[in-house]
Design a protein around this motif. Sequence first.
Motif, PDB file in Angstrom:
ATOM      1  N   UNK A  52       0.674   8.329   9.441  1.00  0.00           N
ATOM      2  CA  UNK A  52       1.378   7.236  10.898  1.00  0.00           C
ATOM      3  C   UNK A  52       1.023   5.775  10.681  1.00  0.00           C
ATOM      4  N   UNK A  53      -0.279   5.474  10.179  1.00  0.00           N
ATOM      5  CA  UNK A  53      -0.615   4.223  10.158  1.00  0.00           C
ATOM      6  C   UNK A  53       0.174   3.585   9.067  1.00  0.00           C
ATOM      7  N   UNK A  54       0.248   4.147   7.718  1.00  0.00           N
ATOM      8  CA  UNK A  54       0.849   3.489   6.812  1.00  0.00           C
ATOM      9  C   UNK A  54       2.579   3.516   7.092  1.00  0.00           C
ATOM     10  N   UNK A  55       3.175   4.467   7.712  1.00  0.00           N
ATOM     11  CA  UNK A  55       4.669   4.138   8.065  1.00  0.00           C
ATOM     12  C   UNK A  55       4.640   3.035   9.181  1.00  0.00           C
ATOM     13  N   UNK A  56       4.010   3.103  10.239  1.00  0.00           N
ATOM     14  CA  UNK A  56       4.042   1.972  11.109  1.00  0.00           C
ATOM     15  C   UNK A  56       3.671   0.567  10.577  1.00  0.00           C
ATOM     16  N   UNK A  57       2.761   0.390   9.857  1.00  0.00           N
ATOM     17  CA  UNK A  57       2.303  -0.871   9.339  1.00  0.00           C
ATOM     18  C   UNK A  57       3.187  -1.479   8.361  1.00  0.00           C
ATOM     19  N   UNK A 101       0.864  -1.336   0.068  1.00  0.00           N
ATOM     20  CA  UNK A 101      -0.060  -0.120   0.060  1.00  0.00           C
ATOM     21  C   UNK A 101       0.764   1.215  -0.112  1.00  0.00           C
ATOM     22  N   UNK A 102       0.470   2.148  -0.840  1.00  0.00           N
ATOM     23  CA  UNK A 102       1.101   3.606  -0.721  1.00  0.00           C
ATOM     24  C   UNK A 102      -0.099   4.806  -0.470  1.00  0.00           C
ATOM     25  N   UNK A 109      -9.592   5.298   1.444  1.00  0.00           N
ATOM     26  CA  UNK A 109     -10.474   4.720   1.198  1.00  0.00           C
ATOM     27  C   UNK A 109     -10.604   3.462   2.008  1.00  0.00           C
ATOM     28  N   UNK A 110      -9.466   2.857   1.998  1.00  0.00           N
ATOM     29  CA  UNK A 110      -9.241   1.481   2.698  1.00  0.00           C
ATOM     30  C   UNK A 110      -9.243   1.887   4.245  1.00  0.00           C
ATOM     31  N   UNK A 111      -8.752   2.986   4.657  1.00  0.00           N
ATOM     32  CA  UNK A 111      -8.776   3.236   6.116  1.00  0.00           C
ATOM     33  C   UNK A 111     -10.229   3.855   6.610  1.00  0.00           C
ATOM     34  N   UNK A 112     -11.217   4.172   5.541  1.00  0.00           N
ATOM     35  CA  UNK A 112     -12.301   4.625   5.849  1.00  0.00           C
ATOM     36  C   UNK A 112     -13.322   3.428   5.884  1.00  0.00           C
TER      37      UNK A 112
END
Length: 300
Positions: free
Chosen positions: A244-249, A211-212, A219-222
Amino acid sequence: MVSLSHLGPEARSLAMLPSAERLARLRMERWIGYTCAHQALVQLEALLSDEPGKLRPKNILIVGPSNNGKTMIAEKFHRAHPQRMSEDGEHEVIPVLMLQMPAEATANRLHTALQATLGTPVGFYGRHDVREALTLRLMRAVGVRMLIIDEVHNLLGATARRQRELLNLLRFIGNDLRIPIVCLGIRDAYLAIRSDDQLENRFHPLLLPLWEAGEEFARLLASFETVLPLREPSHLATAPLCELILRRSEGTIGEITALLNSATVAALLQGEERINCAVIERADYHPPSVRRRMVERELR
């Protein structure tokens, strides 16, 4: 009265429960739809509904990083086409047969896995040609119309001779039964299939990349927000929370799920009803790269 308009119907009812009950139910598996997953399901449905008995049925190779949703897509499709009784009620019908490529990949072990998945008592030993004939006869008898093989990259753990034998077996099964084959795996799965020119021409790759940042990730997070049983909206898709979610995951849907579950636990334990950056930071979660470093440090 608390507004729960940000939640889906099931999460709405869960959100009204006490925190302890919500925590107990949080680990339930949930389907989160997104564009690539929907496209994959549409292609699988089209493959299954295609004219049966084609001389050269189309095959699909779903490729992506580990923990990025390949197996979940296949399992959702498999659940949509479950084992059932025939119309005359005389025998079982298995339209979609799904199994995992054995960790120690050999033709005998693959036949054993096929027969075990078909519900037939099997022994490991026996003449190869007899076992092959029995496997094909069983698959015909129960009306298998699609074969799904997960972890197909396990092929590369075998010797070159066994790899060729297994690839020839996959091609033979598809040709003999005239059914589509769907393979799932990491990048090495593509390398395994590509080593056989005839198979490579028949397998159409479907990629599930990391994911980028962008509209699709938002939309995925929604979508995630509609299933997390928190009474206040978290606005996961907005910066800086999204970043933050993208970076940590580190960009896989499995890790995104784990992170958001842990953040929901942290929020509920702290008496909060939404996820924010502080909750994410306090969540009991470590990204894959951090977990690897922790293990490496312990092994020194």
